[in-house]
Design a protein around this motif. Structure first.
Motif, PDB file in Angstrom:
ATOM      1  N   GLY A 299       0.484  -1.289  -0.072  1.00 27.72           N
ATOM      2  CA  GLY A 299       0.102   0.044  -0.136  1.00 27.72           C
ATOM      3  C   GLY A 299       0.740   1.292   0.036  1.00 27.72           C
ATOM      4  O   GLY A 299       0.206   2.385  -0.011  1.00 27.72           O
ATOM      5  N   PHE A 300       2.062   1.266  -0.040  1.00 32.32           N
ATOM      6  CA  PHE A 300       3.088   2.235   0.015  1.00 32.32           C
ATOM      7  C   PHE A 300       2.957   2.769  -1.465  1.00 32.32           C
ATOM      8  O   PHE A 300       2.996   2.210  -2.477  1.00 32.32           O
ATOM      9  CB  PHE A 300       4.261   2.086   0.350  1.00 32.32           C
ATOM     10  N   GLU A 301       3.415   4.210  -1.584  1.00 28.63           N
ATOM     11  CA  GLU A 301       4.023   4.575  -2.862  1.00 28.63           C
ATOM     12  C   GLU A 301       5.443   4.698  -2.977  1.00 28.63           C
ATOM     13  O   GLU A 301       6.054   5.197  -2.179  1.00 28.63           O
ATOM     14  CB  GLU A 301       3.434   5.981  -3.282  1.00 28.63           C
ATOM     15  N   ALA A 302       5.862   4.468  -4.009  1.00 29.38           N
ATOM     16  CA  ALA A 302       7.529   4.093  -4.303  1.00 29.38           C
ATOM     17  C   ALA A 302       7.972   5.066  -5.687  1.00 29.38           C
ATOM     18  O   ALA A 302       7.283   4.843  -6.471  1.00 29.38           O
ATOM     19  CB  ALA A 302       7.723   2.793  -4.239  1.00 29.38           C
ATOM     20  N   SER A 303       9.017   5.784  -5.302  1.00 31.99           N
ATOM     21  CA  SER A 303       9.748   6.391  -6.409  1.00 31.99           C
ATOM     22  C   SER A 303      11.145   5.888  -6.259  1.00 31.99           C
ATOM     23  O   SER A 303      11.754   5.520  -5.224  1.00 31.99           O
ATOM     24  CB  SER A 303       9.651   8.051  -6.098  1.00 31.99           C
ATOM     25  N   TRP A 304      11.824   5.884  -7.449  1.00 28.68           N
ATOM     26  CA  TRP A 304      13.144   5.416  -7.583  1.00 28.68           C
ATOM     27  C   TRP A 304      14.096   6.371  -8.241  1.00 28.68           C
ATOM     28  O   TRP A 304      13.815   7.102  -9.338  1.00 28.68           O
ATOM     29  CB  TRP A 304      13.318   4.067  -7.983  1.00 28.68           C
ATOM     30  N   LEU A 305      15.355   6.618  -7.641  1.00 25.03           N
ATOM     31  CA  LEU A 305      16.277   7.359  -8.294  1.00 25.03           C
ATOM     32  C   LEU A 305      17.622   6.498  -8.169  1.00 25.03           C
ATOM     33  O   LEU A 305      17.916   5.949  -7.136  1.00 25.03           O
ATOM     34  CB  LEU A 305      16.777   8.603  -7.452  1.00 25.03           C
ATOM     35  N   SER A 306      18.467   6.485  -9.243  1.00 16.86           N
ATOM     36  CA  SER A 306      19.534   5.660  -9.557  1.00 16.86           C
ATOM     37  C   SER A 306      20.735   6.530  -9.084  1.00 16.86           C
ATOM     38  O   SER A 306      21.925   5.637  -9.089  1.00 16.86           O
ATOM     39  CB  SER A 306      19.580   5.258 -10.952  1.00 16.86           C
ATOM     40  N   THR A 307      20.959   7.610  -9.147  1.00 18.00           N
ATOM     41  CA  THR A 307      21.935   8.312  -8.720  1.00 18.00           C
ATOM     42  C   THR A 307      21.985   9.369  -7.532  1.00 18.00           C
ATOM     43  O   THR A 307      20.900   9.903  -7.507  1.00 18.00           O
ATOM     44  CB  THR A 307      22.509   9.075  -9.979  1.00 18.00           C
ATOM     45  N   GLY A 308      23.088   9.669  -6.935  1.00 20.41           N
ATOM     46  CA  GLY A 308      23.025  10.609  -5.591  1.00 20.41           C
ATOM     47  C   GLY A 308      22.768  11.898  -6.267  1.00 20.41           C
ATOM     48  O   GLY A 308      22.047  12.769  -5.497  1.00 20.41           O
ATOM     49  N   ALA A 309      23.268  12.269  -7.495  1.00 17.48           N
ATOM     50  CA  ALA A 309      23.074  13.706  -7.982  1.00 17.48           C
ATOM     51  C   ALA A 309      21.672  14.065  -8.115  1.00 17.48           C
ATOM     52  O   ALA A 309      21.367  15.270  -8.138  1.00 17.48           O
ATOM     53  CB  ALA A 309      23.925  13.954  -9.409  1.00 17.48           C
TER      54      ALA A 309
END
Length: 229
Positions: free
Chosen positions: A27-37
């Motif tokens: 039931g969570f919403e998830a976002s993804w980023l692949s780089t620290g910048a």
């Protein structure tokens, strides 16, 4: 909690995809980023409820990101890494991380840790009486000393709330861990020392010369508001 937004920062697409799928199933919403910048520009426009932050990232590493985020935000951060030596663990916590999980791990464990950290944002401790210049409000998660508001992480606030509820009572590290870790016993004792160190530093900055959280040698910590008199 069911609609909480979790930001996953990891340069391994397979891991991020699996964790995201487990989170969305719960039931969570998830976002993804692949780089620290990419993290800080993203945070400038979106406010997640928790960040799952890998230590080893391209362009900007997780430690640097955690330090930078903590200058402006108390959003809960769980750090993820394959580096298990204690120095890195303590450093991560001193920078303001709320929990630490080591690879390899199961996606279910990650989801359980996330739920535990989010639960800890709503302390159950009763508010301490606002006498002698000290105020702590579990409903708004605001603490102040002599009218000076203290910017605390969720973990630091929970520690302060627990200690301040019973002034003079000495809490051992194990007792404080019981209040913080929701049964996750792999959270290690010395992490309490790191959080208490940060908490005492912030309290001292708000009220120089006043030692509200005191060490009891060989036992643990206690809260004393008498120094505010």
């Amino acid at each position: 909690m069911s609609q909480a937004h979790i930001l996953i920062v990891d340069d391994e697409p397979g891991i991020a995809e699996i964790i995201g799928a487990y989170l969305e199933r719960d039931g969570f919403e998830a976002s993804w980023l692949s780089t620290g910048a990419a993290v800080l520009p993203w945070l400038a426009t979106v406010q997640p409820d928790l960040i799952l932050l890998d230590l080893m990232l391209p362009e900007v590493d997780g430690m640097t990101l955690c330090r930078t985020i903590r200058t402006t935000s108390s959003v809960p951060i769980i750090m993820v890494t394959a580096r298990v030596d204690e120095i890195d663990r303590l450093l991560g916590l001193e920078l303001g991380a709320d929990d630490y999980i080591c690879k390899p791990f199961s996606p279910r464990e990650v989801v359980a840790r996330i739920k535990a950290v989010l639960r800890r944002q709503a302390p159950t401790a009763t508010a301490a009486p606002p006498d002698q210049g000290f105020v702590i409000d579990p409903e708004t998660m605001i603490a102040s000393v002599k009218g000076v508001r203290i910017d605390l992480t969720p973990t630091e606030f929970k520690l302060l709330a627990v200690l301040a509820t019973h002034p003079g009572k000495v809490y051992s590290r194990a007792q404080l861990l019981d209040h913080l870790s929701d049964g996750y016993k792999d959270v290690f004792d010395r992490s309490i020392d790191s959080h208490i160190k940060n908490l005492r530093r912030k309290l001292a900055a708000a009220a120089p010369g006043v030692e509200l959280v005191q060490s009891v040698y060989g036992v643990g910590y206690r809260f004393e508001r008498s120094d505010l008199a």
